[in-house]
Write a protein that holds these residues in place. Structure first.
Motif, PDB file in Angstrom:
ATOM      1  N   GLU A  20       0.739  -0.364   0.000  1.00 36.70           N
ATOM      2  CA  GLU A  20       0.000   0.000   0.000  1.00 36.70           C
ATOM      3  C   GLU A  20       0.642   0.316   0.000  1.00 36.70           C
ATOM      4  OE1 GLU A  20       0.402   2.357  -2.062  1.00 36.70           O
ATOM      5  OE2 GLU A  20       0.634   2.459  -2.135  1.00 36.70           O
ATOM      6  N   ARG A  31      -7.714  -6.142  11.392  1.00 38.50           N
ATOM      7  CA  ARG A  31      -8.741  -6.423  10.394  1.00 38.50           C
ATOM      8  C   ARG A  31      -9.957  -5.559  10.660  1.00 38.50           C
ATOM      9  NH1 ARG A  31     -10.355 -12.510   9.374  1.00 38.50           N
ATOM     10  NH2 ARG A  31      -8.189 -12.453   8.678  1.00 38.50           N
ATOM     11  N   TYR A 365       0.611  -3.238   4.847  1.00 41.75           N
ATOM     12  CA  TYR A 365      -0.668  -3.796   5.281  1.00 41.75           C
ATOM     13  C   TYR A 365      -1.778  -2.759   5.330  1.00 41.75           C
ATOM     14  CZ  TYR A 365       2.067  -7.915   6.245  1.00 41.75           C
ATOM     15  OH  TYR A 365       2.881  -9.009   6.097  1.00 41.75           O
ATOM     16  N   ASP A 366      -1.453  -1.496   5.088  1.00 43.90           N
ATOM     17  CA  ASP A 366      -2.492  -0.486   4.900  1.00 43.90           C
ATOM     18  C   ASP A 366      -2.968  -0.474   3.453  1.00 43.90           C
ATOM     19  OD1 ASP A 366      -2.314   0.379   7.556  1.00 43.90           O
ATOM     20  OD2 ASP A 366      -0.596   1.635   7.081  1.00 43.90           O
ATOM     21  N   HIS A 369      -4.790  -5.387   1.631  1.00 44.65           N
ATOM     22  CA  HIS A 369      -5.701  -5.848   2.682  1.00 44.65           C
ATOM     23  C   HIS A 369      -5.926  -7.362   2.644  1.00 44.65           C
ATOM     24  CE1 HIS A 369      -6.550  -1.758   3.785  1.00 44.65           C
ATOM     25  NE2 HIS A 369      -6.922  -1.470   2.558  1.00 44.65           N
TER      26      HIS A 369
END
Length: 448
Positions: A20, A31, A365-366, A369
């Motif tokens: 990301e 999550r 991880y932003d 997903h």
């Protein structure tokens, strides 16, 4: 004036999972709640008598660029970073920042003499956009000379500290530079001579090799440099360079509204109820209850997507010993084990053999997903309950590679590894998966 260097953006590790997505200066985000369930709860609260709706729309996702920009905008709002307009006006704070830029340019542009860098930075005809941290440390910057009568500026230096690269600062820095040059210096064009390493960066920032500015406006002002590529960028008089994400969101919402009139791809069906059959015997002795089996067609949305019940798969597998077997669950598991082993042994699969380290790719991880890596695939395969078909396994491998290509630039080794793994997968499937119908036709043709 001379070769300008980009911020070196060596993209971070690939697209496996645990971009990301991708990330910030923090641990991977937890999550999020299922958007479909949230919408369903809101609908039920407003219409208690109607019960849950069959399907609910969800907002269109945002892209990696938007997420990076929003993250940096939040950092600006909180004061973690600042983009400062700097010139040699004698103020101590500006002189300190100019010296910070000199240190970065000297390190990141080793071919530039330090005396030359210092002379241009302190020249009162030059301006700089400096990226400054909360503690006052200069993290990067762009220096350009203003030609007010010609309405143009020439970028002399552009660099970000090596420790701050791969975080989107290069793009954000250039956007602020364009806004400052337009609003403060009243120029409408940027020119620069970019060296080979910087051409790609400037191209992504809207620069082009095609020079549309009349020659009489820049010839004699911009010096020609051997080995450099002259590039131009027109600065739009109205574009919100420091808040492009707001404009993109409006455009995305409009496009999404038009697409929804033609497609149901935005529809989210209600989830499956979690039903379990009780195990026999006293409840205090049960380890767990058994899940209730259900047919694929009973899963909400499966039939609407075009699925229909069919017989056994119309293909067979060729295993490592060259035997051709039917696609039974046992043979499928054996085939997938051999395929995964072949992928893991591939030299170009090294970025995918473990989850992405968030310390190396802060915003991964932003942005990503649904991360996937070979360690995750191996665990799912070992459970013998996840991959019910070849298509599910192939979808995970393709998702793994697509994540990598989405997060990393095309010029990075991670992107190239993803392409090679995908190509290897396609070739492996072509060589080892055979159509059952074709095999049945071959004996008939031989008899005829």
């Amino acid at each position: 004036m001379h070769a300008a260097a980009a911020d070196g953006v060596p993209q971070a590790p690939q697209g496996s999972a645990a971009p990301e997505q991708q990330q910030q200066q923090q641990q991977p985000s937890q999550r999020q709640d299922d958007p479909g369930s949230t919408l369903q709860q809101e609908h039920n609260a407003a219409n208690p008598a109607q019960g849950p709706p069959a399907r609910q729309p969800v907002p269109a996702p945002v892209g990696a660029y938007t997420q990076r920009e929003e993250h940096l905008m939040r950092q600006e709002a909180s004061g973690e970073i600042e983009f400062a307009y700097v010139l040699n006006d004698g103020q101590p704070i500006n002189l300190i920042r100019l010296m910070g830029l000199k240190v970065i340019f000297s390190k990141q542009l080793p071919n530039m003499p330090r005396e030359y860098i210092c002379r241009l930075l302190l020249d009162r005809r030059h301006r700089s956009c400096a990226l400054v941290a909360r503690n006052g440390q200069v993290l990067g910057g762009v220096t350009y000379r203003v030609f007010p009568q010609q309405g143009l500026g020439e970028i002399a230096f552009c660099a970000v500290s090596a420790s701050q690269q791969v975080r989107g600062f290069g793009t954000r820095l250039m956007n602020h530079t364009k806004a400052m040059a337009r609003d403060r210096d009243h120029i409408s064009y940027f020119l620069t001579y970019a060296d080979n390493n910087a051409v790609g960066y400037f191209k992504k920032q809207g620069f082009t090799r095609e020079i549309t500015l009349p020659r009489d406006r820049w010839v004699g002002f911009i010096k020609d440099y051997d080995g450099g590529t002259l590039m131009e960028c027109a600065i739009h008089p109205k574009l919100p360079y420091t808040d492009l994400v707001s404009m993109f969101r409006v455009q995305k919402e409009y496009l999404d509204s038009q697409i929804r009139q033609l497609s149901n791809s935005h529809v989210v069906h209600p989830g499956m109820p979690r039903q379990r059959l009780p195990m026999p015997g006293p409840s205090h002795l049960r380890v767990q209850d058994l899940p209730v089996p259900m047919q694929p067609g009973d899963v909400p949305g499966v039939k609407e997507a075009g699925w229909s019940a069919s017989g056994k798969p119309g293909y067979k597998f060729m295993l490592r010993d060259n035997s051709v077997v039917d696609a039974t669950p046992s043979n499928l598991h054996t085939y997938l084990e051999e395929l995964l082993a072949a992928l893991e042994a591939l030299d170009d699969s090294w970025p995918f053999r473990a989850p992405v380290d968030p310390a190396e790719a802060l915003d991964y991880y932003d942005i990503i997903h649904d991360p996937v890596d070979m360690l995750l695939i191996a665990g799912r395969l070992a459970s013998r309950a996840y991959y019910a078909s070849l298509e599910m396994f192939v979808a995970d491998v393709r998702k793994m590679c697509d994540n990598c290509k989405y997060y990393n630039a095309q010029s990075t080794p991670y992107y190239q590894c993803a392409v090679k793994v995908q190509n290897y997968l396609d070739n492996y499937l072509d060589a080892t998966v055979t159509e059952a119908a074709a095999q049945q036709q071959q004996p008939q043709q031989q008899r005829s």
